[in-house]
Motif scaffolding. Structure first.
Motif, PDB file in Angstrom:
ATOM      1  N   VAL A 164       4.227   1.956 -18.799  1.00 24.63           N
ATOM      2  CA  VAL A 164       3.958   0.726 -18.058  1.00 24.63           C
ATOM      3  C   VAL A 164       3.577   1.123 -16.633  1.00 24.63           C
ATOM      4  CG1 VAL A 164       4.961  -1.382 -17.090  1.00 24.63           C
ATOM      5  CG2 VAL A 164       5.486  -0.716 -19.448  1.00 24.63           C
ATOM      6  N   PRO A 165       2.399   0.724 -16.147  1.00 27.50           N
ATOM      7  CA  PRO A 165       1.967   1.146 -14.803  1.00 27.50           C
ATOM      8  C   PRO A 165       2.997   0.824 -13.727  1.00 27.50           C
ATOM      9  CG  PRO A 165       0.142   0.138 -15.972  1.00 27.50           C
ATOM     10  CD  PRO A 165       1.354  -0.068 -16.835  1.00 27.50           C
ATOM     11  N   GLY A 166       3.334   1.839 -12.942  1.00 33.79           N
ATOM     12  CA  GLY A 166       4.281   1.680 -11.847  1.00 33.79           C
ATOM     13  C   GLY A 166       5.734   1.755 -12.263  1.00 33.79           C
ATOM     14  N   SER A 167       5.997   2.050 -13.534  1.00 31.49           N
ATOM     15  CA  SER A 167       7.370   2.065 -14.039  1.00 31.49           C
ATOM     16  C   SER A 167       8.079   3.378 -13.700  1.00 31.49           C
ATOM     17  CB  SER A 167       7.375   1.875 -15.555  1.00 31.49           C
ATOM     18  OG  SER A 167       6.732   2.974 -16.204  1.00 31.49           O
ATOM     19  N   THR A 168       9.393   3.398 -13.935  1.00 25.39           N
ATOM     20  CA  THR A 168      10.199   4.602 -13.761  1.00 25.39           C
ATOM     21  C   THR A 168      10.994   4.856 -15.034  1.00 25.39           C
ATOM     22  OG1 THR A 168      11.989   3.278 -12.772  1.00 25.39           O
ATOM     23  CG2 THR A 168      10.425   4.305 -11.259  1.00 25.39           C
ATOM     24  N   ARG A 169      11.538   6.049 -15.163  1.00 30.52           N
ATOM     25  CA  ARG A 169      12.303   6.399 -16.359  1.00 30.52           C
ATOM     26  C   ARG A 169      13.604   5.601 -16.421  1.00 30.52           C
ATOM     27  NH1 ARG A 169      11.142  11.198 -19.026  1.00 30.52           N
ATOM     28  NH2 ARG A 169       9.367  12.376 -18.212  1.00 30.52           N
ATOM     29  N   ARG A 181      -0.750  -6.597 -16.870  1.00 29.04           N
ATOM     30  CA  ARG A 181      -1.573  -6.365 -18.062  1.00 29.04           C
ATOM     31  C   ARG A 181      -0.703  -5.928 -19.232  1.00 29.04           C
ATOM     32  NH1 ARG A 181      -4.590  -2.729 -16.147  1.00 29.04           N
ATOM     33  NH2 ARG A 181      -3.527  -0.921 -17.027  1.00 29.04           N
ATOM     34  N   SER A 182       0.268  -5.061 -18.954  1.00 25.96           N
ATOM     35  CA  SER A 182       1.169  -4.614 -20.024  1.00 25.96           C
ATOM     36  C   SER A 182       2.000  -5.769 -20.565  1.00 25.96           C
ATOM     37  CB  SER A 182       2.101  -3.508 -19.492  1.00 25.96           C
ATOM     38  OG  SER A 182       1.376  -2.343 -19.177  1.00 25.96           O
ATOM     39  N   VAL A 183       2.493  -6.619 -19.691  1.00 30.37           N
ATOM     40  CA  VAL A 183       3.277  -7.781 -20.131  1.00 30.37           C
ATOM     41  C   VAL A 183       2.449  -8.661 -21.063  1.00 30.37           C
ATOM     42  CG1 VAL A 183       4.334  -9.941 -19.347  1.00 30.37           C
ATOM     43  CG2 VAL A 183       4.808  -7.798 -18.143  1.00 30.37           C
ATOM     44  N   GLN A 195       0.830  -1.209   0.000  1.00 32.74           N
ATOM     45  CA  GLN A 195       0.000   0.000   0.000  1.00 32.74           C
ATOM     46  C   GLN A 195       0.861   1.253   0.000  1.00 32.74           C
ATOM     47  OE1 GLN A 195      -2.377  -0.860   3.481  1.00 32.74           O
ATOM     48  NE2 GLN A 195      -4.109  -1.580   2.273  1.00 32.74           N
ATOM     49  N   LEU A 196       1.997   1.185   0.695  1.00 34.81           N
ATOM     50  CA  LEU A 196       2.906   2.333   0.740  1.00 34.81           C
ATOM     51  C   LEU A 196       3.559   2.605  -0.618  1.00 34.81           C
ATOM     52  CD1 LEU A 196       4.668   1.800   4.196  1.00 34.81           C
ATOM     53  CD2 LEU A 196       3.032   3.602   3.595  1.00 34.81           C
ATOM     54  N   LEU A 197       3.591   1.604  -1.492  1.00 36.34           N
ATOM     55  CA  LEU A 197       4.152   1.818  -2.841  1.00 36.34           C
ATOM     56  C   LEU A 197       3.259   2.731  -3.687  1.00 36.34           C
ATOM     57  CD1 LEU A 197       5.424  -1.760  -3.806  1.00 36.34           C
ATOM     58  CD2 LEU A 197       6.780   0.194  -3.031  1.00 36.34           C
ATOM     59  N   ARG A 198       1.986   2.787  -3.329  1.00 38.85           N
ATOM     60  CA  ARG A 198       1.015   3.648  -4.026  1.00 38.85           C
ATOM     61  C   ARG A 198       1.032   3.415  -5.537  1.00 38.85           C
ATOM     62  NH1 ARG A 198       1.175   9.487  -0.806  1.00 38.85           N
ATOM     63  NH2 ARG A 198       0.907   8.597   1.280  1.00 38.85           N
ATOM     64  N   GLY A 199       0.987   2.151  -5.908  1.00 42.35           N
ATOM     65  CA  GLY A 199       0.915   1.803  -7.324  1.00 42.35           C
ATOM     66  C   GLY A 199       2.255   1.600  -7.991  1.00 42.35           C
ATOM     67  N   SER A 200       3.348   1.919  -7.311  1.00 41.08           N
ATOM     68  CA  SER A 200       4.675   1.709  -7.891  1.00 41.08           C
ATOM     69  C   SER A 200       5.053   0.234  -7.804  1.00 41.08           C
ATOM     70  CB  SER A 200       5.723   2.546  -7.156  1.00 41.08           C
ATOM     71  OG  SER A 200       5.456   3.928  -7.297  1.00 41.08           O
ATOM     72  N   ASN A 201       6.061  -0.142  -8.577  1.00 40.96           N
ATOM     73  CA  ASN A 201       6.609  -1.486  -8.518  1.00 40.96           C
ATOM     74  C   ASN A 201       7.914  -1.459  -7.735  1.00 40.96           C
ATOM     75  OD1 ASN A 201       4.511  -2.298 -10.337  1.00 40.96           O
ATOM     76  ND2 ASN A 201       5.742  -1.492 -12.017  1.00 40.96           N
ATOM     77  N   SER A 202       8.348  -2.637  -7.277  1.00 42.11           N
ATOM     78  CA  SER A 202       9.609  -2.707  -6.539  1.00 42.11           C
ATOM     79  C   SER A 202      10.393  -3.931  -7.020  1.00 42.11           C
ATOM     80  CB  SER A 202       9.356  -2.799  -5.032  1.00 42.11           C
ATOM     81  OG  SER A 202      10.569  -2.694  -4.311  1.00 42.11           O
ATOM     82  N   LEU A 203      11.462  -3.662  -7.756  1.00 41.49           N
ATOM     83  CA  LEU A 203      12.301  -4.729  -8.281  1.00 41.49           C
ATOM     84  C   LEU A 203      13.650  -4.160  -8.678  1.00 41.49           C
ATOM     85  CD1 LEU A 203      11.393  -5.430 -11.991  1.00 41.49           C
ATOM     86  CD2 LEU A 203      10.108  -3.776 -10.632  1.00 41.49           C
ATOM     87  N   GLU A 204      14.657  -5.022  -8.704  1.00 38.58           N
ATOM     88  CA  GLU A 204      15.985  -4.594  -9.123  1.00 38.58           C
ATOM     89  C   GLU A 204      15.949  -4.164 -10.586  1.00 38.58           C
ATOM     90  OE1 GLU A 204      20.497  -6.422  -9.741  1.00 38.58           O
ATOM     91  OE2 GLU A 204      18.984  -7.586  -8.665  1.00 38.58           O
ATOM     92  N   SER A 205      16.500  -3.002 -10.878  1.00 38.00           N
ATOM     93  CA  SER A 205      16.553  -2.487 -12.257  1.00 38.00           C
ATOM     94  C   SER A 205      17.627  -1.417 -12.308  1.00 38.00           C
ATOM     95  CB  SER A 205      15.192  -1.913 -12.664  1.00 38.00           C
ATOM     96  OG  SER A 205      15.224  -1.425 -13.985  1.00 38.00           O
ATOM     97  N   GLU A 206      18.771  -1.776 -12.894  1.00 42.84           N
ATOM     98  CA  GLU A 206      19.899  -0.855 -12.940  1.00 42.84           C
ATOM     99  C   GLU A 206      20.708  -1.061 -14.214  1.00 42.84           C
ATOM    100  OE1 GLU A 206      22.568  -1.605  -9.655  1.00 42.84           O
ATOM    101  OE2 GLU A 206      21.898  -3.685  -9.520  1.00 42.84           O
TER     102      GLU A 206
END
Length: 430
Positions: free
Chosen positions: A334-339, A299-301, A236-247
């Motif tokens: 993509v919902p919850g994605s970052t740049r 859904r995007s996947v 809930q604290l993510l507020r729709g964001s995703n959390s995964l390793e991405s670097e």
């Protein structure tokens, strides 16, 4: 006359038992709808106690969690003792036979068959569980994360031992919200099939319900570090964001995506042929196989043509699970994605998806160069298989799950952690 009185007494006892049972059912229904009566004592039967514990009951879990060296050393010695290791084994046949009576199986194994809070009931989750062996590991993981409002897709490798497939199929048949994937595949380490297993579960989960909020993928040697309520609150604290390793992709790994690969039997090998650049000039990011993502990401996947093109391009790469999800996470819209800018890079330490100890990042206590303290268990492919001595450090981390656990290596770590989580889950009810 004496026989008549005894008959009346038996009748009264039966009536009392029925009334108590009805009272417990009413109490539990109130719990599920948010009313928590002060006489919550009816939940005591769900606690893990020494009376229903395994051979590990001789360990002092409280002292282990406190980091007391004597208790940890005793656990280490016990874990490598031949008789103890043999005593903690549970055969595949046991699960096949035990799950013939589903009601008894769920009661004996103390599964939570009702939501513990309204907040959890209103925030269902979807899990993909990719497994190929160690049924006991799987069943204890399922029990630790099970909640009736959640959904669980189980993928068993088609090349798994038949007894493993039979046992896991039998276990899943006892739960209406746990199911075997509709399209199982033969999984080869570092090949595309590892991704395909999760993709097939993603599709099944997406189609089975519109209610779940977040998707989490697991393997059979994962274990939670948080209760279901704690997981819900963290999401809930993510507020729709995703959390995964991405670097940024390190130079040492770029060969995986620059050269084409193919399967030879059960081994993936390079063909020596150069691959074409990724579609749409997508920057390929580095990550890992395990993710915490919202429903829109899934859904995007399943529906985004850009992602479909990326998937086709990735099928002949090496270990695509270690860049595909990370790359999708940085795609626009993509919902919850970052740049894809480097300032949005996220390491596995900062993401909440999975806690893993890599041998080359370990170091002695107090070392400023080490990412985490030394493994207190053993290593498999440079990954720490946790021992009881890791628990004190582990439960202080923000991650939702940790990898790896193994009953065959150290069942005490799992035993203490599952008792800790169950006590915490029941104490959260107020």
């Amino acid at each position: 006359m004496r026989l008549l009185k005894r008959g009346w007494l038996d009748l009264l006892l039966k009536l009392a038992f029925i009334l108590v049972s009805l009272w417990m059912l009413v109490s539990l229904s109130h719990i599920a709808t948010g009313w928590h009566p002060s006489f919550i004592l009816s939940l005591r039967w769900l606690e893990y106690t020494d009376n229903n514990g395994g051979p590990e009951i001789v360990c002092n879990c409280s002292a282990i969690f406190q980091g007391e060296l004597e208790a940890i050393e005793e656990a280490k010695i016990l874990a490598i003792t031949r008789d103890f290791r043999k005593s903690v084994q549970i055969s595949d046949d046991f699960y096949i036979n035990a799950s013939e009576n589903c009601r008894k199986f769920k009661t004996d194994r103390k599964y939570l068959t009702f939501p513990l809070s309204q907040e959890e009931e209103n925030f269902p989750l979807a899990y993909s569980m990719v497994v190929h062996h160690k049924v006991q590991n799987f069943e204890r993981l399922l029990r630790a994360i099970y909640a009736p409002q959640n959904f669980y897709c189980v993928h068993v490798d088609t090349k798994a031992n038949p007894s493993v497939i039979s046992a896991i199929t039998a276990i899943t048949s006892c739960f209406p919200n746990v199911f075997m994937v509709s399209k199982p595949v033969k999984v080869v380490y570092s090949a595309w099939s590892r991704v395909q297993a999760d993709l097939n579960c993603m599709a099944d989960l997406y189609n089975i319900s519109t209610k779940w909020k977040y998707f989490i993928n697991l393997c059979g040697q994962d274990f939670p570090l948080k209760t279901n309520l704690e997981i819900v609150k963290a999401l809930q604290l993510l507020r729709g964001s995703n959390s995964l390793e991405s670097e940024k992709m390190p130079e040492s790994k770029k060969w995986r995506i620059l050269k084409s690969h193919s399967l030879t039997g059960d081994t993936i090998q390079g063909t020596g042929q150069d691959k074409k650049p990724p579609p749409f000039k997508l920057p390929i990011l580095s990550g890992n196989a395990y993710i915490v993502v919202n429903r829109g990401y899934i859904r995007s996947v399943l529906e985004d043509t850009r992602i479909h093109a990326l998937i086709e391009w990735a099928k002949d790469t090496y270990s695509p699970d270690e860049f595909l999800w990370a790359t999708i996470q940085r795609m626009p819209d993509v919902p919850g994605s970052t740049r894809p800018n480097i300032k949005y890079d996220m390491t596995d330490i900062n993401a909440i998806a999975r806690l893993v100890k890599w041998s080359w990042h370990e170091g002695p206590q107090g070392s400023l160069d080490a990412v985490y303290p030394e493994c207190q268990g053993s290593h498999v492919r440079s990954i720490c298989v946790y021992g009881a001595g890791d628990l004190n450090w582990m439960i202080k981390q923000h991650h939702l799950f940790a990898n790896k656990f193994d009953v065959d290596t150290d069942s005490i770590a799992i035993y203490c952690l599952e008792r800790y989580l169950r006590h915490k889950a029941l104490s959260e009810i107020h």
